[in-house]
Design a protein around this motif. Structure first.
Motif, PDB file in Angstrom:
ATOM      1  N   ARG A  72      26.228  13.353  13.515  1.00 57.28           N
ATOM      2  CA  ARG A  72      25.321  12.461  14.236  1.00 57.28           C
ATOM      3  C   ARG A  72      25.410  12.799  15.714  1.00 57.28           C
ATOM      4  O   ARG A  72      26.295  13.541  16.132  1.00 57.28           O
ATOM      5  CB  ARG A  72      25.693  11.000  14.006  1.00 57.28           C
ATOM      6  N   ASP A 119      35.477  14.441  15.023  1.00 59.38           N
ATOM      7  CA  ASP A 119      35.702  13.292  14.141  1.00 59.38           C
ATOM      8  C   ASP A 119      35.934  12.043  14.965  1.00 59.38           C
ATOM      9  O   ASP A 119      36.422  12.108  16.088  1.00 59.38           O
ATOM     10  CB  ASP A 119      36.907  13.520  13.230  1.00 59.38           C
ATOM     11  N   ASN A 120      35.588  10.900  14.393  1.00 54.03           N
ATOM     12  CA  ASN A 120      35.781   9.620  15.048  1.00 54.03           C
ATOM     13  C   ASN A 120      37.128   9.055  14.598  1.00 54.03           C
ATOM     14  O   ASN A 120      37.246   8.531  13.494  1.00 54.03           O
ATOM     15  CB  ASN A 120      34.632   8.673  14.689  1.00 54.03           C
ATOM     16  N   ASN A 123      37.175   5.248  13.780  1.00 53.41           N
ATOM     17  CA  ASN A 123      36.477   4.839  12.556  1.00 53.41           C
ATOM     18  C   ASN A 123      36.225   6.073  11.694  1.00 53.41           C
ATOM     19  O   ASN A 123      35.151   6.669  11.754  1.00 53.41           O
ATOM     20  CB  ASN A 123      35.169   4.143  12.921  1.00 53.41           C
ATOM     21  N   ARG A 126      32.906   6.741   9.719  1.00 53.27           N
ATOM     22  CA  ARG A 126      31.669   7.086  10.430  1.00 53.27           C
ATOM     23  C   ARG A 126      31.518   8.608  10.508  1.00 53.27           C
ATOM     24  O   ARG A 126      32.515   9.321  10.649  1.00 53.27           O
ATOM     25  CB  ARG A 126      31.706   6.485  11.833  1.00 53.27           C
ATOM     26  N   GLN A 127      30.272   9.085  10.474  1.00 57.26           N
ATOM     27  CA  GLN A 127      30.024  10.519  10.573  1.00 57.26           C
ATOM     28  C   GLN A 127      30.579  11.081  11.872  1.00 57.26           C
ATOM     29  O   GLN A 127      30.582  10.403  12.897  1.00 57.26           O
ATOM     30  CB  GLN A 127      28.527  10.808  10.555  1.00 57.26           C
ATOM     31  N   GLU A 129      30.645  13.150  15.390  1.00 57.23           N
ATOM     32  CA  GLU A 129      29.620  13.281  16.432  1.00 57.23           C
ATOM     33  C   GLU A 129      29.485  14.726  16.881  1.00 57.23           C
ATOM     34  O   GLU A 129      30.476  15.401  17.145  1.00 57.23           O
ATOM     35  CB  GLU A 129      29.968  12.415  17.642  1.00 57.23           C
TER      36      GLU A 129
END
Length: 156
Positions: A72, A119-120, A123, A126-127, A129
């Motif tokens: 994302r 990577d997040n 979270n 979540r996808q 970024e």
């Protein structure tokens, strides 16, 4: 001048994608002005700028890359009047960090570099970024400053 976004897959001799090269033209908005850190690296003497570029009307090209990388971007919105607005994070190292830090709100900028997918940690569901690690930053135009008297209406 229209906004622009393109990407190219860089492949190895076996045809596997090793990275994506991205070129984008957009505007630095108020929340996208670069922040700079000068305490990075093992000797805490390296610097890096973190900024965001707002790109409008090229969401289909961006969507293709996001689908291919299963990632994302920082922000995406769409409405009937304005169309799509995408905000893409970018980073710049060393002397490019100084260039990025010089950009101000309203500047038209070309950013090119490699896609980086992060990577997040907060979270994991979540996808990840997608952001751009800049190999080139170019100022295309500055926002014209409003003169102090520009809002005055002449008397009759």
């Amino acid at each position: 001048m229209k906004d622009y976004f393109s990407f190219e897959s860089i492949r190895d001799k076996n045809g596997e994608v090793i990275c994506y090269h991205i070129t984008m033209i957009g505007t630095i908005e108020a929340d996208g002005v670069a922040r700079i850190r000068t305490d990075l690296g093992t000797g805490q003497d390296k610097k890096m700028a973190f900024g965001r570029l707002t790109v409008r009307g090229v969401d289909k090209k961006i969507a293709v890359l996001l689908k291919e990388t299963n990632s994302r971007i920082w922000y995406h919105s769409y409405n009937e009047e304005d169309g799509a607005t995408d905000i893409i994070s970018y980073t710049a190292r060393d002397w490019r960090a100084d260039e990025a830090y010089e950009f101000s709100e309203g500047d038209r900028v070309l950013v090119e570099g490699r896609a980086y997918i992060r990577d997040n940690a907060a979270n994991p569901a979540r996808q990840p970024e997608l952001s751009v690690t800049a190999t080139g930053l170019f100022l295309l135009g500055r926002k014209r400053r409003q003169s102090f008297n520009s809002g005055l209406i002449p008397q009759k």
